[in-house]
Design an enzyme around this catalytic site. Structure first.
Site, PDB file in Angstrom:
ATOM      1  CB  THR A  10      -7.507   8.219   6.059  1.00 56.42           C
ATOM      2  OG1 THR A  10      -6.456   8.723   6.920  1.00 56.42           O
ATOM      3  CG2 THR A  10      -7.724   9.185   4.911  1.00 56.42           C
ATOM      4  CE  LYS A  23      -2.079  -1.506   3.681  1.00 49.49           C
ATOM      5  NZ  LYS A  23      -2.983  -1.887   4.787  1.00 49.49           N
ATOM      6  N   GLY A  81      -8.864   3.647   9.704  1.00 46.49           N
ATOM      7  CA  GLY A  81      -9.460   2.361   9.356  1.00 46.49           C
ATOM      8  C   GLY A  81      -9.258   1.928   7.916  1.00 46.49           C
ATOM      9  CB  THR A  82      -7.501   3.364   4.953  1.00 47.16           C
ATOM     10  OG1 THR A  82      -6.324   3.654   5.710  1.00 47.16           O
ATOM     11  CG2 THR A  82      -8.272   4.627   4.725  1.00 47.16           C
ATOM     12  N   GLY A  83      -6.676   0.622   6.338  1.00 47.80           N
ATOM     13  CA  GLY A  83      -5.997  -0.661   6.177  1.00 47.80           C
ATOM     14  C   GLY A  83      -6.909  -1.832   6.490  1.00 47.80           C
ATOM     15  CB  CYS A  84      -9.269  -2.445   9.289  1.00 41.83           C
ATOM     16  SG  CYS A  84      -8.172  -2.041  10.643  1.00 41.83           S
TER      17      CYS A  84
END
Length: 269
Positions: free
Chosen positions: A209, A178, A211-214
């Protein structure tokens, strides 16, 4: 007349975010938005809000294992997603459970929170490398996690290839590196070491932003559960997350969350 059929089941193995923006809460919201049935194995409880993580309490390995077996042995799963696994003991237990489950696994090797809070013990890093990544269908590290796991520091888009090769050496079938922390467009690299897919999206001027990874990892798992290939799943997940970031909203006095339901109804005024 036959009754309704159940949507595909997806299991998240992750920590709780009391503020509702990341962790199990983000995973379940993502799964609902993408039309699958979300189920959860809680690995830790955090005291967390828009400003950061104020505390974290890990659950016993026996509790994690019992939750997993309870769901998989009765209901079954079409995909598994892992998030916060704070200790070596937890990482190894979850890796063993995934190895015995006939379903794709998306591993988000969570190391630090959006606010820079450490969510993984240093002693657990080697277990992530040697036990968890080898059972991953897709691994989704961000650039900080790539540096933690491999020592590779990415400064530009060309470095994403180097990072991907380094992570693939630990054994996941696919990796999504990412590149959200780079400047310019939001670009991620999906590769299995032979084919490459560059996932590009315009960068939205929105600081909310959390929580984007989860959310991305859960979206990939949800699409895999529907029977999509890894490239199809990652492409669809990227589009979903991009929309969720664009619709992110302020919450509290820090970094707000993405809007998980953006694709279900118009954003409220």
């Amino acid at each position: 007349m036959s009754g309704p059929t159940a949507p595909p089941g997806v299991l998240t193995v992750a920590g709780s975010d009391s503020g509702g923006g990341a962790g199990v809460q983000a995973d379940l919201k993502t799964m609902l938005a993408l039309g699958v049935h979300g189920m959860s194995v809680l690995t830790a409880v955090t005291a967390q809000n828009s400003l950061g993580v104020q505390g974290a309490w890990e659950l016993p390995v026996e509790a994690v294992r019992a939750q997993y077996r309870s769901v998989v042995d009765d209901i079954g799963v079409r995909a598994v997603k892992t998030g916060m696994l704070s200790s070596a003991e937890l990482v190894e237990a979850v890796a063993d459970l995934i190895a015995g489950t006939d379903a794709p696994a998306v591993v988000d090797p969570v190391g630090v929170s959006k606010h820079g809070d450490s969510l993984l013990a240093a002693s657990a890093l080697d277990s992530v490398r040697t036990r968890l990544l080898p059972v991953a269908t897709v691994a989704t590290p961000n650039l900080d996690e790539v540096a933690q796991l491999t020592g590779v520091r990415v400064e530009s888009e060309s470095g994403l290839r180097v990072a991907a090769r380094a992570v693939l050496e630990f054994g996941p079938r696919w990796v999504v590196i990412k590149g959200g922390h780079l400047s310019g467009d939001a670009v991620d690299l999906l590769t299995d070491g032979s084919e490459e897919h560059w996932l590009r999206a315009p960068r939205h001027d929105n600081r909310h932003t959390h929580g984007t990874g989860c959310t991305l990892a859960s979206a990939i798992a949800s699409e895999l559960a529907k029977g999509r290939t890894v490239p199809e799943a990652a492409t669809a997940a990227k589009a979903y997350v991009t929309g969720a970031i664009a619709a992110g909203f302020p919450l509290g006095t820090g970094i707000g969350p993405v809007r998980h339901a953006w694709n279900l109804r118009p954003a409220s005024p």
